[in-house]
Design an enzyme around this catalytic site. Structure first.
Site, PDB file in Angstrom:
ATOM      1  N   PRO A   1       9.187   2.126  41.042  1.00 41.46           N
ATOM      2  CG  PRO A   1      10.810   3.036  40.128  1.00 41.46           C
ATOM      3  CD  PRO A   1      10.673   1.550  41.531  1.00 41.46           C
TER       4      PRO A   1
ATOM      5  CG  HIS B   1       3.965  -0.340  44.438  1.00 46.42           C
ATOM      6  ND1 HIS B   1       2.897  -1.028  44.767  1.00 46.42           N
ATOM      7  CD2 HIS B   1       4.061  -0.434  45.946  1.00 46.42           C
ATOM      8  CE1 HIS B   1       1.925  -1.294  45.634  1.00 46.42           C
ATOM      9  NE2 HIS B   1       2.877  -1.149  45.943  1.00 46.42           N
TER      10      HIS B   1
ATOM     11  CB  SER C   1      -0.244   5.895  47.681  1.00 44.15           C
ATOM     12  OG  SER C   1      -0.457   4.607  47.930  1.00 44.15           O
TER      13      SER C   1
ATOM     14  CE  LYS D   1      -2.806   7.858  43.893  1.00 46.57           C
ATOM     15  NZ  LYS D   1      -3.878   9.280  44.087  1.00 46.57           N
TER      16      LYS D   1
END
Length: 257
Positions: free
Chosen positions: A143, A145, A137, A159
């Site tokens: 960090p 987000h 993604s 991820k």
């Protein structure tokens, strides 16, 4: 393209019961002259949902031992598994505010997006798989987000850890980091590749799932897609020229991570 006498590669799609995974699995099935498709899902219910054929395996990606039969003899692996946050019941949009999200026990991003994907990469390597396509993604460089706060799952952090593990694995890879996924028709838009989340600062930061699925399948066919990582988005329908030359698209990418 491959010589017609060459054996068709066997491609395993994991997360094949998911919204994007299902499209990839169907594309591979439709191109049976090019590929031998396999799917991996986590339940009998998901298996039936995508046709229930013998080429669909049921396994828990969190358990490394479950994965060996599905990857055995596979030439390529497309990883489309992901933790999915669920909305807490009782949210009333008319009252304003935001819904709260949670992950089911044992289905947090750490277990699914990190451990589950690491297990798949390890199993692929052990089975001699020659190419792994991982769909991650955009947003992983930040960090803070907002997606990381959903259910306190830090989904983009985990991820990205799996993406890094794949890049370091020694198996030829393609890491695709799409923007916001839309349930719209594919093949109608000009696709854009980027790096380091730069596309998130622009107006073009979404992409139809069907286009992501097409890029996954195309990545299997071009050396230009190997050992590369890229962000993926699309121009609005009607703007630019719908992407047809995927070799040229992959050739634009230079980043390895």
């Amino acid at each position: 393209m491959a010589d017609s006498a060459a054996p068709r590669p066997t491609v395993l799609v994991t997360g094949a019961g998911g919204r994007t995974g299902q499209i990839v699995y169907n594309k591979l099935k439709e191109r049976s002259e090019q590929f031998v498709a396999r799917g991996l899902v986590r339940s009998e219910e998901s298996k039936q949902k995508i046709g229930g054929t013998d080429d669909v395996y049921i396994a828990d990606i969190r358990d490394a031992d479950h994965l060996a039969p599905a990857v055995q003899g596979a030439d390529a692996l497309i990883i489309l598994t992901s933790a999915v946050p669920k909305m807490k019941p009782g949210f009333d949009p008319s009252k304003g505010g935001r819904p709260e999200f949670y992950y089911e026990d044992g289905m947090y991003p750490e277990q699914v997006d990190w451990i589950g994907q690491k297990n798949q990469i390890d199993a692929a390597k052990a089975a001699g798989v020659k190419h792994v396509v991982l769909v991650g993604s955009m947003g992983g460089t930040n960090p803070n987000h907002p997606l990381n706060s959903l259910g306190n799952g830090n989904i983009l952090v985990w991820k990205r850890k799996a993406e890094q593990y794949l890049a370091d694995s020694g198996v030829p890879y393609t890491i695709i980091r799409p923007g916001g996924l839309q349930d719209k028709d594919g093949g109608l838009r000009e696709l854009i590749v980027g790096k380091n989340d730069e596309l998130l600062q622009t107006e073009t930061k979404t992409i139809p799932r069907a286009d992501v699925a097409e890029v996954c399948v195309q990545a299997l066919q071009y050396e230009e897609a190997k050992c590369k990582a890229f962000d993926l988005a699309s121009k609005p329908e009607g703007v630019g020229t719908p992407t047809k030359d995927f070799k040229a698209l992959f050739s634009q990418i230079t980043a390895r991570f």
